[in-house]
Design an enzyme around this catalytic site. Structure first.
Site, PDB file in Angstrom:
ATOM      1  N   LYS A 119       0.775  -1.293   0.068  1.00 31.19           N
ATOM      2  CA  LYS A 119       0.125   0.109  -0.112  1.00 31.19           C
ATOM      3  C   LYS A 119       0.847   1.299   0.032  1.00 31.19           C
ATOM      4  O   LYS A 119       0.626   2.129  -0.617  1.00 31.19           O
ATOM      5  CB  LYS A 119      -0.968   0.041   1.168  1.00 31.19           C
ATOM      6  CG  LYS A 119      -2.110  -0.724   1.325  1.00 31.19           C
ATOM      7  CD  LYS A 119      -2.926  -0.448   2.149  1.00 31.19           C
ATOM      8  CE  LYS A 119      -4.117  -1.247   2.601  1.00 31.19           C
ATOM      9  NZ  LYS A 119      -4.681  -2.365   1.636  1.00 31.19           N
ATOM     10  N   GLU A 203      -4.142   8.319   6.611  1.00 28.72           N
ATOM     11  CA  GLU A 203      -5.065   8.838   5.543  1.00 28.72           C
ATOM     12  C   GLU A 203      -6.334   9.700   5.916  1.00 28.72           C
ATOM     13  O   GLU A 203      -6.862   9.217   7.030  1.00 28.72           O
ATOM     14  CB  GLU A 203      -5.424   7.950   4.534  1.00 28.72           C
ATOM     15  CG  GLU A 203      -4.507   7.285   3.558  1.00 28.72           C
ATOM     16  CD  GLU A 203      -5.305   6.391   2.565  1.00 28.72           C
ATOM     17  OE1 GLU A 203      -4.717   5.827   1.583  1.00 28.72           O
ATOM     18  OE2 GLU A 203      -6.586   6.262   2.628  1.00 28.72           O
ATOM     19  N   TYR A 205     -10.134  10.280   6.403  1.00 35.83           N
ATOM     20  CA  TYR A 205     -11.118   9.232   6.489  1.00 35.83           C
ATOM     21  C   TYR A 205     -12.031  10.009   5.648  1.00 35.83           C
ATOM     22  O   TYR A 205     -12.718  11.187   5.715  1.00 35.83           O
ATOM     23  CB  TYR A 205     -11.623   8.923   7.780  1.00 35.83           C
ATOM     24  CG  TYR A 205     -13.004   8.415   7.515  1.00 35.83           C
ATOM     25  CD1 TYR A 205     -12.804   6.983   7.112  1.00 35.83           C
ATOM     26  CD2 TYR A 205     -14.185   8.844   7.911  1.00 35.83           C
ATOM     27  CE1 TYR A 205     -13.975   6.166   6.881  1.00 35.83           C
ATOM     28  CE2 TYR A 205     -15.346   8.031   7.720  1.00 35.83           C
ATOM     29  CZ  TYR A 205     -15.358   6.590   7.272  1.00 35.83           C
ATOM     30  OH  TYR A 205     -16.625   6.019   7.246  1.00 35.83           O
ATOM     31  N   GLU A 292      -5.259   1.524  -3.619  1.00 39.38           N
ATOM     32  CA  GLU A 292      -4.318   0.499  -3.772  1.00 39.38           C
ATOM     33  C   GLU A 292      -4.241  -0.231  -5.020  1.00 39.38           C
ATOM     34  O   GLU A 292      -5.494  -0.063  -5.733  1.00 39.38           O
ATOM     35  CB  GLU A 292      -4.375  -0.279  -2.579  1.00 39.38           C
ATOM     36  CG  GLU A 292      -5.721  -1.177  -2.570  1.00 39.38           C
ATOM     37  CD  GLU A 292      -5.655  -2.541  -1.887  1.00 39.38           C
ATOM     38  OE1 GLU A 292      -4.607  -2.858  -1.191  1.00 39.38           O
ATOM     39  OE2 GLU A 292      -7.011  -3.079  -1.543  1.00 39.38           O
ATOM     40  N   ARG A 296      -3.539  -9.216  -8.443  1.00 40.84           N
ATOM     41  CA  ARG A 296      -3.849 -10.657  -8.849  1.00 40.84           C
ATOM     42  C   ARG A 296      -5.189 -10.390  -9.570  1.00 40.84           C
ATOM     43  O   ARG A 296      -5.726  -9.383  -9.669  1.00 40.84           O
ATOM     44  CB  ARG A 296      -3.980 -11.231  -7.499  1.00 40.84           C
ATOM     45  CG  ARG A 296      -4.777 -10.388  -6.828  1.00 40.84           C
ATOM     46  CD  ARG A 296      -5.219 -11.061  -5.100  1.00 40.84           C
ATOM     47  NE  ARG A 296      -5.795 -10.297  -4.252  1.00 40.84           N
ATOM     48  CZ  ARG A 296      -7.007  -9.817  -4.248  1.00 40.84           C
ATOM     49  NH1 ARG A 296      -7.823 -10.062  -5.181  1.00 40.84           N
ATOM     50  NH2 ARG A 296      -7.417  -8.922  -3.238  1.00 40.84           N
ATOM     51  N   VAL A 299     -11.912 -11.345  -6.751  1.00 38.51           N
ATOM     52  CA  VAL A 299     -13.190 -12.317  -6.645  1.00 38.51           C
ATOM     53  C   VAL A 299     -14.174 -11.640  -7.740  1.00 38.51           C
ATOM     54  O   VAL A 299     -14.887 -12.484  -8.385  1.00 38.51           O
ATOM     55  CB  VAL A 299     -13.805 -11.983  -5.374  1.00 38.51           C
ATOM     56  CG1 VAL A 299     -15.090 -12.621  -5.223  1.00 38.51           C
ATOM     57  CG2 VAL A 299     -12.731 -12.391  -4.033  1.00 38.51           C
TER      58      VAL A 299
HETATM   59  P1  ADP Z   1      -7.635  -3.311   1.820  1.00 39.35           P
HETATM   60  O1  ADP Z   1      -6.764  -3.727   1.324  1.00 39.35           O
HETATM   61  O2  ADP Z   1      -7.869  -3.930   3.397  1.00 39.35           O
HETATM   62  O3  ADP Z   1      -9.125  -3.955   1.251  1.00 39.35           O
HETATM   63  P2  ADP Z   1      -8.277  -1.099   0.966  1.00 39.35           P
HETATM   64  O4  ADP Z   1      -7.341   0.039   1.046  1.00 39.35           O
HETATM   65  O5  ADP Z   1      -8.664  -1.274  -0.342  1.00 39.35           O
HETATM   66  O6  ADP Z   1      -7.975  -2.096   2.061  1.00 39.35           O
HETATM   67  O7  ADP Z   1     -10.027  -0.253   1.444  1.00 39.35           O
HETATM   68  C1  ADP Z   1     -10.953  -1.310   1.586  1.00 39.35           C
HETATM   69  C2  ADP Z   1     -12.070  -0.327   1.979  1.00 39.35           C
HETATM   70  O8  ADP Z   1     -11.970   0.636   2.823  1.00 39.35           O
HETATM   71  C3  ADP Z   1     -12.328   0.784   0.660  1.00 39.35           C
HETATM   72  O9  ADP Z   1     -13.304  -0.007  -0.204  1.00 39.35           O
HETATM   73  C4  ADP Z   1     -13.202   1.828   1.378  1.00 39.35           C
HETATM   74  O10 ADP Z   1     -14.513   1.199   1.566  1.00 39.35           O
HETATM   75  C5  ADP Z   1     -12.547   1.935   2.904  1.00 39.35           C
HETATM   76  N1  ADP Z   1     -11.395   3.028   2.612  1.00 39.35           N
HETATM   77  C6  ADP Z   1     -10.246   2.831   2.155  1.00 39.35           C
HETATM   78  N2  ADP Z   1      -9.545   3.985   2.416  1.00 39.35           N
HETATM   79  C7  ADP Z   1     -10.488   4.987   2.831  1.00 39.35           C
HETATM   80  C8  ADP Z   1     -10.622   6.218   3.097  1.00 39.35           C
HETATM   81  N3  ADP Z   1      -9.316   6.913   2.920  1.00 39.35           N
HETATM   82  N4  ADP Z   1     -11.615   7.106   3.545  1.00 39.35           N
HETATM   83  C9  ADP Z   1     -12.722   6.092   3.609  1.00 39.35           C
HETATM   84  N5  ADP Z   1     -12.906   4.899   3.684  1.00 39.35           N
HETATM   85  C10 ADP Z   1     -11.910   4.332   2.837  1.00 39.35           C
END
Ligand code: ADP
Length: 462
Positions: A119, A203, A205, A292, A296, A299
């Protein structure tokens, strides 16, 4: 045409192993299933050309047991390993071991996995290219004072994310400045225990966003294309539940910019094979932010397959064998609408796993209906693994027709003996806000789908 490989080992289980086995057989490739002692009767074992038991029930002893899996590949003469998703799919060291044993890892190169699969490093790469990222910092933080500075700068609330995390695990919202130090220390301890690495990303929110992601596919000849976007905003505990393509109401201009950013990011590291670049979209502010990349197969890849007509798994196998992509960007056309619902073996109210024996099973079918599943009548859903047991994916000419078709298909779906979230899906699909495309990642927290039952005290049947 000659098959790209003679034999492939699938280092996974359940529906994704079945999905990959089918693609291999269509290409004329023999398959090796690996399984734990608990999975002897699993569908992927029945469908593969041959199978090898790689260890006891717990994933760490079987599906994550690198030595066992590599030995199985060598002993059966498999030339390549498809890792599916989860398990070893994003493990760059595993990919490296495969190549040192002369086995092709069906996925991106090790360097791309290391740069974009992490990440913090992926954020840095995005910053370098001018791809917008969520306000915060691209360094993984260990020091609380330094992290607090980043949080102050980004503005509260902030989200703490485990650099080594995934699947929504290791995330924590900090609402107020005075709670930051204690929450950071607590999150760090949890993350260190769960992943063996305490680095945290800080980050801003974003409370009202969509999750929109772009599917990319590259080959080893510097070609990278995108296959449109998927909207995965219907989530629970940061985990996706429903995915669709295209993203309802997303302005074309924004979609095109996101697709371009995704391709640039992949090209910047010479990316090959399938990958997904994930963004958060703030529709009110008309802005999108990279979060991110998943290096791969996802799903939710079937929704992209249904709207583009591509077979992503076959494409993965062919490019891993060194072939050029079978299509170029101008050949890709997104047609109609597709939606996937994830069927989980779980108690829909308490949201806890519901393993057990399937006593009766009937899956829906018909025009535009696809089921990716490993279930059958008499099969025992095991308690040791992820609760995702089946995916129902529907394609129609537009979103409204797609929702109606999906509801009919869900009505037809019979999974007796265990509890599932089928009823939950019906309620989401029938909700006026979902139908109008008014969806955000906090949709499920903002609606009460079981209000009526609560009022009259009756139970919800699965
Ligand atoms: P993971 O790798 O654990 O899946 P991600 O970074 O892909 O984590 O984030 C998964 C979910 O978390 C996102 O789809 C979103 O719903 C929430 N999320 C991630 N970053 C933020 C953010 N900065 N603000 C609000 N929600 C977030």
């Amino acid at each position: 045409m000659k098959p790209p490989f003679r034999k492939i080992l699938i280092a996974n289980r359940s529906e994704i192993a079945v999905r990959v086995i089918r693609a291999c057989h269509e290409l004329g490739i023999k398959t090796v299933a690996v399984h734990s002692t608990a999975d002897r009767e699993a569908m992927h074992v029945k469908l593969a050309s041959e199978s090898v038991c790689v260890g006891p029930a717990l994933s760490k002893d079987s599906y994550l047991n690198v030595a066992s899996i590599i030995s199985a590949a060598v002993a059966t003469g498999a030339e390549a390993i498809h890792p599916g998703y989860g398990f070893l799919s994003e493990n760059a060291s595993f990919a490296e071991i495969c190549s040192s044993c002369g086995i092709t890892f069906i996925g991106p190169g090790v360097r791309s996995m290391r740069t974009l699969g992490d990440k913090a490093r992926a954020r840095k790469q995005a910053d370098k290219l001018g791809v917008p990222t969520v306000p915060g910092d691209s360094r993984g933080m260990l020091d609380v004072a330094e992290a607090q500075k980043v949080a102050e700068h980004a503005g509260f609330p902030v989200l703490l994310k485990a650099c080594a995390g995934g699947g929504g695990r290791g995330m924590k919202i900090v609402w107020k400045r005075e709670d930051f130090a204690s929450q950071f220390t607590m999150a760090q301890r949890e993350v260190e225990a769960a992943f063996g690495d305490g680095h945290l990303l800080v980050e801003k929110y974003l409370p009202k966003v969509r999750h929109v992601e772009c599917q990319v596919m590259g080959d080893r000849h510097q070609n990278v294309i995108h296959l449109g976007v998927r909207d995965c905003s219907i989530q629970r505990r940061y985990q996706k539940l429903i995915e669709e393509s295209p993203s309802p109401g997303l302005p074309d201009e924004m979609r095109e910019q996101m697709q371009q950013c995704a391709v640039e990011l992949a090209k910047s590291v010479g990316y090959s094979n399938a990958g997904t670049v994930e963004f958060l979209v703030d529709l009110d502010a008309k802005r999108f932010y990279f979060i991110e990349m998943n290096t791969r197969l996802q799903v939710e890849h079937p929704v992209t397959e249904l709207v583009t007509g591509m077979d992503l798994v076959k494409e993965q196998i062919c490019v891993a064998a060194g072939r050029e992509l079978s299509v170029s960007q101008k050949d890709i056309e997104v047609r109609g609408h597709a939606i996937e619902v994830r069927i989980n073996a779980e108690d829909p109210r308490r949201m806890i796993p519901s393993p057990g024996v399937i006593t009766a099973y009937h899956q829906p079918g018909g025009n535009g209906v696809r089921v990716d599943s490993a279930l059958y009548s008499g099969y025992t859903v095991q308690p040791y693994y992820d609760s995702l047991v089946s995916k129902l994916i529907v394609h129609a000419r537009d979103r409204a027709t797609c929702i109606d078709k999906l509801l009919v298909a869900l009505d037809e779906y019979i999974v007796d003996g265990i509890q599932t979230n089928i009823e939950l899906h019906k309620r989401i699909l029938n909700h006026p806000r979902f139908r109008s495309g008014d969806i955000y990642t906090k949709f499920l927290e903002s609606v009460d789908l079981f209000a009526e039952e609560k009022a009259c005290g009756s139970a919800v049947s699965a």
